[in-house]
Motif scaffolding. Structure first.
Motif, PDB file in Angstrom:
ATOM      1  N   VAL A   1       0.846  -1.192   0.000  1.00  0.00           N
ATOM      2  CA  VAL A   1       0.000   0.000   0.000  1.00  0.00           C
ATOM      3  C   VAL A   1       0.884   1.246   0.000  1.00  0.00           C
ATOM      4  O   VAL A   1       1.891   1.298   0.715  1.00  0.00           O
ATOM      5  CB  VAL A   1      -0.941   0.039   1.231  1.00  0.00           C
ATOM      6  N   ALA A   2       0.504   2.229  -0.797  1.00  0.00           N
ATOM      7  CA  ALA A   2       1.163   3.540  -0.792  1.00  0.00           C
ATOM      8  C   ALA A   2       0.115   4.602  -1.052  1.00  0.00           C
ATOM      9  O   ALA A   2      -0.716   4.463  -1.952  1.00  0.00           O
ATOM     10  CB  ALA A   2       2.258   3.604  -1.857  1.00  0.00           C
ATOM     11  N   ASP A   3       0.140   5.661  -0.258  1.00  0.00           N
ATOM     12  CA  ASP A   3      -0.832   6.751  -0.402  1.00  0.00           C
ATOM     13  C   ASP A   3      -2.268   6.245  -0.390  1.00  0.00           C
ATOM     14  O   ASP A   3      -3.137   6.759  -1.100  1.00  0.00           O
ATOM     15  CB  ASP A   3      -0.571   7.545  -1.702  1.00  0.00           C
ATOM     16  N   GLY A   4      -2.527   5.210   0.426  1.00  0.00           N
ATOM     17  CA  GLY A   4      -3.869   4.669   0.532  1.00  0.00           C
ATOM     18  C   GLY A   4      -4.307   3.824  -0.645  1.00  0.00           C
ATOM     19  O   GLY A   4      -5.465   3.410  -0.720  1.00  0.00           O
ATOM     20  N   THR A   5      -3.384   3.548  -1.569  1.00  0.00           N
ATOM     21  CA  THR A   5      -3.707   2.781  -2.779  1.00  0.00           C
ATOM     22  C   THR A   5      -3.021   1.429  -2.731  1.00  0.00           C
ATOM     23  O   THR A   5      -1.840   1.327  -2.387  1.00  0.00           O
ATOM     24  CB  THR A   5      -3.232   3.543  -4.033  1.00  0.00           C
TER      25      THR A   5
ATOM     26  N   TYR B   1      -3.623   2.081 -11.166  1.00  0.00           N
ATOM     27  CA  TYR B   1      -3.498   2.882  -9.956  1.00  0.00           C
ATOM     28  C   TYR B   1      -3.950   4.325 -10.143  1.00  0.00           C
ATOM     29  O   TYR B   1      -4.209   5.015  -9.161  1.00  0.00           O
ATOM     30  CB  TYR B   1      -2.045   2.873  -9.458  1.00  0.00           C
ATOM     31  N   ALA B   2      -4.038   4.771 -11.389  1.00  0.00           N
ATOM     32  CA  ALA B   2      -4.387   6.172 -11.671  1.00  0.00           C
ATOM     33  C   ALA B   2      -3.515   7.113 -10.850  1.00  0.00           C
ATOM     34  O   ALA B   2      -3.985   8.128 -10.327  1.00  0.00           O
ATOM     35  CB  ALA B   2      -5.876   6.432 -11.390  1.00  0.00           C
ATOM     36  N   ASN B   3      -2.239   6.758 -10.725  1.00  0.00           N
ATOM     37  CA  ASN B   3      -1.324   7.523  -9.882  1.00  0.00           C
ATOM     38  C   ASN B   3       0.103   7.338 -10.403  1.00  0.00           C
ATOM     39  O   ASN B   3       0.889   6.573  -9.842  1.00  0.00           O
ATOM     40  CB  ASN B   3      -1.427   7.056  -8.421  1.00  0.00           C
ATOM     41  N   ASP B   4       0.414   8.025 -11.494  1.00  0.00           N
ATOM     42  CA  ASP B   4       1.758   7.877 -12.060  1.00  0.00           C
ATOM     43  C   ASP B   4       2.823   8.513 -11.180  1.00  0.00           C
ATOM     44  O   ASP B   4       4.013   8.219 -11.339  1.00  0.00           O
ATOM     45  CB  ASP B   4       1.813   8.472 -13.470  1.00  0.00           C
TER      46      ASP B   4
END
Length: 295
Positions: free
Chosen positions: A72-76, A209-212
């Motif tokens: 998990v990172a940044d709640g993802t 993840y929609a989080n590049d």
């Protein structure tokens, strides 16, 4: 490593975690799909690897030993694939066992939330779903990993939902009614663990993840590859991550993320639906392993 030139699917799941087919069956399906190689990458376990390797030798299919580590990172939720780890390393195996312990706690928390919502679901039912009706055998199976698809299967069987997709959308996906996300290791720790076990680390399905930003951070930290080709990546994402792999000198991998078929729907894609050339295996295989097995 003597390799037949051809195609490889480097991301498949088996009954050792939340897949529907046994490790041997995955290898047979890879053979039927015309693949030269297939990886077994179950969630937080390498329990299915040995069976797959034996079947691969019998059928003439190269089996890549792998694992998909939950972080998990940044709640993802972020998944890191590990290839060619030393699966005789007790420290590595203990670390994977600790991750399965976290997964087990998460399953229990989800079941509790479902009960609070008025949906009667028990862990015994989830265990039975994970082992096709034999909960006792599943409890005795060392190294197997249970996940949300097993909970979804119970919801479907009991009529609380009409499809696996509805189970995830309504109850189990990120932000859904019964979703929980207990503390886990970070993707940076997973990269370290895989390296310390002698393996090669790869960011799984970055497009999900929609989080590049976090993807870039994991690359900067030292991950060695990125899964460019995935069943849930569109053409635009594949182009973007292929360019990123080239720019950052990363190994570009690909795989179906095959989990089997439920209600006639294949999750996420059929074996062989996303592939790379077998030359990628030489990039993934660490030198210590080549020296040990090619000597």
């Amino acid at each position: 490593m003597a390799l037949i030139q051809g195609l490889a699917d480097l991301h498949t799941h088996t009954t050792a975690s939340d897949g529907m087919q046994s490790p041997a069956e995955n290898v047979g399906m890879a053979k039927a799909a015309g693949l030269a190689a297939v990886a077994v990458t179950d969630h937080d376990t390498v329990a299915g690897v040995d069976e797959a390797i034996r079947e691969g030798k019998r059928l003439g299919v190269t089996v890549v030993p792998g694992v998909e580590v939950s972080t998990v990172a940044d709640g993802t939720d972020i998944h890191i694939l590990g290839y060619y780890t030393n699966n005789d390393d007790n420290k590595w195996l203990a670390r994977l066992a600790s991750l399965r312990g976290t997964r087990d706690r998460r399953n229990e928390m989800i079941v509790e939330k479902l009960n609070e919502l008025g949906l009667s679901v028990s862990m015994d039912e989830v265990l039975a779903a994970a082992h096709h009706g034999n909960a006792k055998q599943m409890q005795q199976s060392d190294g197997n990993s249970i996940g949300r698809p097993h909970i979804a299967a119970v919801l479907l069987r009991k009529g609380f939902v009409t499809s696996m997709k509805e189970a995830f959308d309504r109850y189990l996906a990120t932000g859904a009614l019964a979703y929980v996300n207990p503390p886990r290791i970070t993707p940076f720790e997973a990269v370290d663990w895989i390296r310390e076990a002698g393996g090669t680390s790869v960011i799984a399905h970055p497009g999900l993840y929609a989080n590049d930003k976090i993807v870039q951070e994991i690359i900067s930290y030292g991950v060695q590859g990125i899964e460019v080709f995935h069943s849930d990546h569109g053409q635009e994402e594949e182009i973007r991550y292929a360019r990123l792999a080239e720019d950052k000198n990363l190994i570009a991998t690909g795989g179906s993320d095959f989990h089997g078929s439920r209600q006639g729907i294949v999750f996420h894609g059929a074996i062989g639906s996303r592939t790379v050339g077998t030359e990628v295996l030489k990039q993934l295989e660490p030198s210590w392993r080549r020296e040990r097995y090619d000597a």
